[in-house]
Design a protein around this motif. Structure first.
Motif, short mmCIF file in Angstrom:
data_model
loop_
_atom_site.label_atom_id
_atom_site.label_comp_id
_atom_site.label_asym_id
_atom_site.label_seq_id
_atom_site.Cartn_x
_atom_site.Cartn_y
_atom_site.Cartn_z
N TRP A 192 -46.36 30.88 21.58
CA TRP A 192 -46.89 30.65 22.92
C TRP A 192 -48.20 29.84 22.82
CZ3 TRP A 192 -51.38 32.69 25.43
CH2 TRP A 192 -51.44 32.38 26.80
N VAL A 193 -49.06 30.24 21.89
CA VAL A 193 -50.32 29.50 21.69
C VAL A 193 -50.01 28.11 21.13
CG1 VAL A 193 -52.53 29.48 20.48
CG2 VAL A 193 -51.56 31.65 21.28
N TRP A 194 -49.04 28.05 20.21
CA TRP A 194 -48.62 26.76 19.66
C TRP A 194 -48.14 25.83 20.77
CZ3 TRP A 194 -43.63 24.97 20.32
CH2 TRP A 194 -43.30 23.80 19.65
N GLY A 195 -47.37 26.39 21.72
CA GLY A 195 -46.86 25.58 22.81
C GLY A 195 -47.97 25.01 23.68
N ARG A 196 -48.97 25.83 23.98
CA ARG A 196 -50.09 25.36 24.78
C ARG A 196 -50.87 24.27 24.05
NH1 ARG A 196 -53.74 30.00 27.23
NH2 ARG A 196 -54.64 28.11 28.13
N THR A 197 -51.06 24.47 22.75
CA THR A 197 -51.79 23.48 21.95
C THR A 197 -51.02 22.17 21.88
OG1 THR A 197 -52.73 25.26 20.60
CG2 THR A 197 -52.85 23.03 19.71
N THR A 198 -49.71 22.27 21.65
CA THR A 198 -48.88 21.06 21.57
C THR A 198 -48.87 20.31 22.89
OG1 THR A 198 -47.44 22.17 19.94
CG2 THR A 198 -46.56 20.21 21.02
N ALA A 199 -48.83 21.06 24.00
CA ALA A 199 -48.85 20.42 25.32
C ALA A 199 -50.14 19.64 25.53
CB ALA A 199 -48.68 21.48 26.41
N LYS A 200 -51.26 20.20 25.07
CA LYS A 200 -52.54 19.50 25.21
C LYS A 200 -52.53 18.20 24.42
CE LYS A 200 -55.42 23.62 25.93
NZ LYS A 200 -56.50 24.45 25.36
#
Length: 221
Positions: free
Chosen positions: A175-183
């Motif tokens: 979930w944190v990875w997804g937010r970081t990747t989206a940024k």
């Protein structure tokens, strides 16, 4: 085998301590050069997310340690029967290792300010991580097909419990990875996501260490 597991648990405890120090000692304010305020006698505040991760790793380690202890105690029961672990777990272990290597490469790219390397590393880490989870589900499917359901016997129940709990922790990290990747895909600068990458990398290494202990434990059933 029991002695080997205890040694592995001890090694994990040492490694987790090292990871905690890495988490708390990383200084993104130095790497990003964006200090806006200094309190007291020149002391810089520690980011709350770093403290939070450190506390979470300590709590998670306690939880997994309790489950390992419960496993050994339950294994002494007269109704304990040996479980044949699906061979796909060996492949899954390699996938989780590859995801950790990809995250470490991403961390290095972030420190060098290479946004393209960060983007590639995050994608690779995510692909390997999701592949690991798919492999774990495949292992569950193989057990179900062989008639080993959650309530079949204590060894099988522990297999589902341990792998599910570890998988949930990985999903939280994704979930944190997804937010970081989206940024990153929205065009964020390296400095804006460097701390997230650092913490994700520490967390991925932690989950791999936990999996090594759990895998050795399951092999001993």
């Amino acid at each position: 085998m029991t002695t080997s597991l205890l040694v592995l648990v001890a090694i994990m405890a040492i490694a987790v301590g090292w990871l905690l120090r890495q988490t708390l000692n990383t200084k993104p304010w130095i790497e990003q050069r964006t200090v806006s305020h200094v309190d007291g006698e020149g002391a810089l505040p520690l980011p709350s997310v770093k403290v939070g991760l450190g506390v979470f790793l300590a709590v998670a380690t306690s939880l997994f340690s309790l489950l390992v202890s419960a496993y050994f105690m339950r294994k002494m029961g007269a109704d304990w029967s040996r479980l044949s672990v699906p061979r796909v777990l060996w492949l899954n272990t390699g996938l989780l290792l590859a995801s950790g290597i990809a995250m470490q490469w991403t961390r290095a790219a972030a420190r060098r300010g290479q946004i393209d390397g960060v983007r590639s590393g995050l994608i690779a880490g995510g692909v390997f991580s999701f592949s690991f989870l798919a492999g774990q589900l495949w292992a569950w499917q193989q057990l179900n097909a062989s008639g080993y359901f959650v309530t079949a016997d204590p060894a099988t129940a522990f297999f589902y419990l341990l792998t599910a709990l570890h998988g949930l922790h990985l999903l939280g990290g994704l979930w944190v990875w997804g937010r970081t990747t989206a940024k990153v895909w929205r065009g964020a600068e390296v400095g804006a996501i460097r701390l997230s990458v650092e913490l994700c990398t520490v967390y991925w290494h932690y989950l791999f260490l936990v999996w090594l202990v759990l895998f050795a434990l399951l092999l001993s059933t």
